[in-house]
Design a protein around this motif. Sequence first.
Motif, PDB file in Angstrom:
ATOM      1  N   THR A 153      40.423  15.095  44.132  1.00 39.70           N
ATOM      2  CA  THR A 153      41.492  16.055  44.361  1.00 39.70           C
ATOM      3  C   THR A 153      40.904  17.435  44.646  1.00 39.70           C
ATOM      4  OG1 THR A 153      41.661  16.711  42.035  1.00 39.70           O
ATOM      5  CG2 THR A 153      42.971  14.792  42.755  1.00 39.70           C
ATOM      6  N   GLU A 154      41.722  18.298  45.230  1.00 48.34           N
ATOM      7  CA  GLU A 154      41.271  19.665  45.520  1.00 48.34           C
ATOM      8  C   GLU A 154      40.870  20.388  44.238  1.00 48.34           C
ATOM      9  OE1 GLU A 154      43.042  23.745  47.585  1.00 48.34           O
ATOM     10  OE2 GLU A 154      43.944  21.799  48.062  1.00 48.34           O
ATOM     11  N   LYS A 155      41.648  20.194  43.174  1.00 49.56           N
ATOM     12  CA  LYS A 155      41.331  20.833  41.891  1.00 49.56           C
ATOM     13  C   LYS A 155      40.005  20.325  41.348  1.00 49.56           C
ATOM     14  CE  LYS A 155      43.312  21.815  37.325  1.00 49.56           C
ATOM     15  NZ  LYS A 155      44.483  21.614  36.426  1.00 49.56           N
ATOM     16  N   GLU A 156      39.777  19.023  41.483  1.00 49.19           N
ATOM     17  CA  GLU A 156      38.537  18.447  40.977  1.00 49.19           C
ATOM     18  C   GLU A 156      37.335  18.946  41.772  1.00 49.19           C
ATOM     19  OE1 GLU A 156      36.598  15.909  38.111  1.00 49.19           O
ATOM     20  OE2 GLU A 156      38.583  16.806  38.259  1.00 49.19           O
ATOM     21  N   LEU A 157      37.483  19.068  43.070  1.00 50.69           N
ATOM     22  CA  LEU A 157      36.395  19.568  43.901  1.00 50.69           C
ATOM     23  C   LEU A 157      36.013  20.986  43.519  1.00 50.69           C
ATOM     24  CD1 LEU A 157      37.520  18.196  47.382  1.00 50.69           C
ATOM     25  CD2 LEU A 157      35.442  17.529  46.145  1.00 50.69           C
ATOM     26  N   GLU A 158      37.002  21.791  43.122  1.00 49.62           N
ATOM     27  CA  GLU A 158      36.730  23.186  42.772  1.00 49.62           C
ATOM     28  C   GLU A 158      36.237  23.338  41.340  1.00 49.62           C
ATOM     29  OE1 GLU A 158      39.001  27.516  42.320  1.00 49.62           O
ATOM     30  OE2 GLU A 158      40.127  25.745  43.006  1.00 49.62           O
ATOM     31  N   LEU A 159      36.861  22.617  40.408  1.00 47.32           N
ATOM     32  CA  LEU A 159      36.626  22.884  38.990  1.00 47.32           C
ATOM     33  C   LEU A 159      35.954  21.736  38.239  1.00 47.32           C
ATOM     34  CD1 LEU A 159      40.047  24.573  38.134  1.00 47.32           C
ATOM     35  CD2 LEU A 159      37.879  25.710  38.659  1.00 47.32           C
ATOM     36  N   GLY A 160      35.904  20.550  38.831  1.00 42.89           N
ATOM     37  CA  GLY A 160      35.329  19.400  38.135  1.00 42.89           C
ATOM     38  C   GLY A 160      33.832  19.322  38.292  1.00 42.89           C
ATOM     39  N   ILE A 161      33.140  20.293  37.734  1.00 40.16           N
ATOM     40  CA  ILE A 161      31.717  20.466  38.033  1.00 40.16           C
ATOM     41  C   ILE A 161      30.785  19.792  37.028  1.00 40.16           C
ATOM     42  CG2 ILE A 161      32.168  22.649  39.221  1.00 40.16           C
ATOM     43  CD1 ILE A 161      30.972  24.062  36.740  1.00 40.16           C
ATOM     44  N   HIS A 162      31.344  19.213  35.946  1.00 46.52           N
ATOM     45  CA  HIS A 162      30.439  18.662  34.932  1.00 46.52           C
ATOM     46  C   HIS A 162      31.115  17.515  34.187  1.00 46.52           C
ATOM     47  CE1 HIS A 162      26.863  18.801  32.420  1.00 46.52           C
ATOM     48  NE2 HIS A 162      27.648  18.643  31.367  1.00 46.52           N
ATOM     49  N   ALA A 163      30.594  16.315  34.380  1.00 41.75           N
ATOM     50  CA  ALA A 163      31.078  15.123  33.673  1.00 41.75           C
ATOM     51  C   ALA A 163      32.514  14.776  34.036  1.00 41.75           C
ATOM     52  CB  ALA A 163      30.936  15.287  32.156  1.00 41.75           C
ATOM     53  N   GLY A 164      32.940  15.218  35.215  1.00 43.57           N
ATOM     54  CA  GLY A 164      34.281  14.912  35.677  1.00 43.57           C
ATOM     55  C   GLY A 164      34.326  13.642  36.497  1.00 43.57           C
ATOM     56  N   ASP A 165      35.219  13.624  37.465  1.00 45.02           N
ATOM     57  CA  ASP A 165      35.455  12.420  38.263  1.00 45.02           C
ATOM     58  C   ASP A 165      34.205  11.974  39.019  1.00 45.02           C
ATOM     59  OD1 ASP A 165      36.521  10.346  39.735  1.00 45.02           O
ATOM     60  OD2 ASP A 165      38.056  11.536  40.726  1.00 45.02           O
ATOM     61  N   ALA A 166      33.541  12.900  39.714  1.00 45.14           N
ATOM     62  CA  ALA A 166      32.405  12.524  40.561  1.00 45.14           C
ATOM     63  C   ALA A 166      31.247  11.959  39.748  1.00 45.14           C
ATOM     64  CB  ALA A 166      31.942  13.725  41.376  1.00 45.14           C
ATOM     65  N   GLU A 167      30.817  12.683  38.731  1.00 45.95           N
ATOM     66  CA  GLU A 167      29.667  12.221  37.952  1.00 45.95           C
ATOM     67  C   GLU A 167      30.000  10.957  37.161  1.00 45.95           C
ATOM     68  OE1 GLU A 167      26.737  15.978  37.190  1.00 45.95           O
ATOM     69  OE2 GLU A 167      28.301  15.663  35.688  1.00 45.95           O
ATOM     70  N   THR A 168      31.205  10.889  36.617  1.00 43.18           N
ATOM     71  CA  THR A 168      31.577   9.697  35.862  1.00 43.18           C
ATOM     72  C   THR A 168      31.662   8.483  36.778  1.00 43.18           C
ATOM     73  OG1 THR A 168      32.800  11.066  34.278  1.00 43.18           O
ATOM     74  CG2 THR A 168      33.264   8.718  34.270  1.00 43.18           C
ATOM     75  N   SER A 169      32.224   8.655  37.961  1.00 43.30           N
ATOM     76  CA  SER A 169      32.284   7.546  38.923  1.00 43.30           C
ATOM     77  C   SER A 169      30.879   7.081  39.299  1.00 43.30           C
ATOM     78  CB  SER A 169      33.056   7.979  40.182  1.00 43.30           C
ATOM     79  OG  SER A 169      34.424   8.189  39.899  1.00 43.30           O
ATOM     80  N   LEU A 170      29.982   8.035  39.537  1.00 33.75           N
ATOM     81  CA  LEU A 170      28.599   7.660  39.861  1.00 33.75           C
ATOM     82  C   LEU A 170      27.942   6.899  38.714  1.00 33.75           C
ATOM     83  CD1 LEU A 170      26.879  10.601  41.779  1.00 33.75           C
ATOM     84  CD2 LEU A 170      27.101   8.231  42.511  1.00 33.75           C
ATOM     85  N   MET A 171      28.167   7.344  37.482  1.00 35.06           N
ATOM     86  CA  MET A 171      27.563   6.642  36.350  1.00 35.06           C
ATOM     87  C   MET A 171      28.156   5.246  36.155  1.00 35.06           C
ATOM     88  SD  MET A 171      25.075   8.322  35.087  1.00 35.06           S
ATOM     89  CE  MET A 171      24.749   8.777  36.779  1.00 35.06           C
ATOM     90  N   LEU A 172      29.420   5.064  36.492  1.00 34.12           N
ATOM     91  CA  LEU A 172      30.007   3.722  36.436  1.00 34.12           C
ATOM     92  C   LEU A 172      29.334   2.795  37.447  1.00 34.12           C
ATOM     93  CD1 LEU A 172      33.786   4.612  36.040  1.00 34.12           C
ATOM     94  CD2 LEU A 172      32.361   3.410  34.358  1.00 34.12           C
ATOM     95  N   ALA A 173      28.845   3.369  38.543  1.00 34.50           N
ATOM     96  CA  ALA A 173      28.116   2.583  39.542  1.00 34.50           C
ATOM     97  C   ALA A 173      26.655   2.383  39.163  1.00 34.50           C
ATOM     98  CB  ALA A 173      28.215   3.257  40.910  1.00 34.50           C
ATOM     99  N   LEU A 174      26.063   3.372  38.486  1.00 34.63           N
ATOM    100  CA  LEU A 174      24.632   3.337  38.194  1.00 34.63           C
ATOM    101  C   LEU A 174      24.298   2.755  36.827  1.00 34.63           C
ATOM    102  CD1 LEU A 174      23.426   6.844  39.475  1.00 34.63           C
ATOM    103  CD2 LEU A 174      23.444   4.669  40.686  1.00 34.63           C
ATOM    104  N   LEU A 175      24.974   3.246  35.802  1.00 33.26           N
ATOM    105  CA  LEU A 175      24.659   2.876  34.420  1.00 33.26           C
ATOM    106  C   LEU A 175      25.944   2.539  33.659  1.00 33.26           C
ATOM    107  CD1 LEU A 175      22.045   5.698  33.629  1.00 33.26           C
ATOM    108  CD2 LEU A 175      21.529   3.271  33.944  1.00 33.26           C
ATOM    109  N   PRO A 176      26.655   1.513  34.081  1.00 29.89           N
ATOM    110  CA  PRO A 176      27.961   1.224  33.477  1.00 29.89           C
ATOM    111  C   PRO A 176      27.913   0.958  31.978  1.00 29.89           C
ATOM    112  CG  PRO A 176      27.215  -0.614  34.846  1.00 29.89           C
ATOM    113  CD  PRO A 176      26.303   0.538  35.136  1.00 29.89           C
ATOM    114  N   LYS A 177      26.814   0.399  31.489  1.00 32.05           N
ATOM    115  CA  LYS A 177      26.722   0.096  30.061  1.00 32.05           C
ATOM    116  C   LYS A 177      26.611   1.361  29.218  1.00 32.05           C
ATOM    117  CE  LYS A 177      24.609  -4.488  30.603  1.00 32.05           C
ATOM    118  NZ  LYS A 177      23.423  -5.330  30.290  1.00 32.05           N
ATOM    119  N   GLN A 178      26.221   2.469  29.851  1.00 28.02           N
ATOM    120  CA  GLN A 178      26.087   3.726  29.123  1.00 28.02           C
ATOM    121  C   GLN A 178      27.329   4.616  29.241  1.00 28.02           C
ATOM    122  OE1 GLN A 178      23.076   2.301  30.492  1.00 28.02           O
ATOM    123  NE2 GLN A 178      22.853   1.852  28.321  1.00 28.02           N
TER     124      GLN A 178
END
Length: 271
Positions: free
Chosen positions: A162-187
């Motif tokens: 979302t536009e709000k996430e792109l501006e303010l979701g800079i740490h442990a938000g949607d992008a990083e959490t989604s990446l970790m679900l792809a990279l290290l799902p058990k963690q």
Amino acid sequence: MSYFPDHRYFAYLTSPAIVSMTNKENVVIIQPMGAIEQHGAHLPLIVDAAISIEVLARALDKLDSAIPAYALPPLYYGKSNEHSTFAGTITMSTQTMLAVLTDIAESVYRAGFRKLALMNSHGGQPQILEIVARDLHEKYSDLMIFPLFTWRVPNVAKDLLTEKELELGIHAGDAETSLMLALLPKQVDMDKAVTEYPYGLPEQSMLSMEGTNPFAWVTRDLTRSGVLGDARVATKEKGEKILASLVDGWTELIEDIYKFEQPKAYGNHFL
């Protein structure tokens, strides 16, 4: 999570192999770096370092075999003092990080290499890389050094968040959490994922958390949980798409670095 292809890992080379290497001035040496710092209750401390390692590993595997490029061992720790009040964060000081990066770069230079890419995935330290790069190039005019941020290559995050996430979701938000679900799902513990955006940002003001006219902040100023963004909407599917686009971007960027020639309008002469 992947690791670097054996034939692209600097630490697997031998000293004689480096001595005899041809075209060393165009060999691309890449220093991946991140941080060991809190990422809320749902993500591990390794997030930033893991992103650098995985994106670079896949990009090197995809890279044209005719392009010589090597990954240095990852620099896991970074300047993370904005998170220092949250347990688990390990941080270097600005002075220490400047010294470490300078020593690494000068060691690479002494070995005969002239292209060094600093690949950083932690938002708290791009300025340090820029200072190091400028100072080293001023000292060694034939050293081409690139202070790079992993997320600044073309990627699909803007199409998935979302536009709000792109501006303010800079740490442990949607992008990083989604990446970790792809990279290290058990963690990743999605039962502990939260949504928290920065508190108390100035309204109708030229000042902002990041951007053209920023103010200094540390994480405890903006969030109670340590999260800045909406982690609850993260998915593995989004993470895989973001990862693939970052890998494509970095494959192209490494090719550009290999082809790059330092501009020299006046060389070493005083104007």
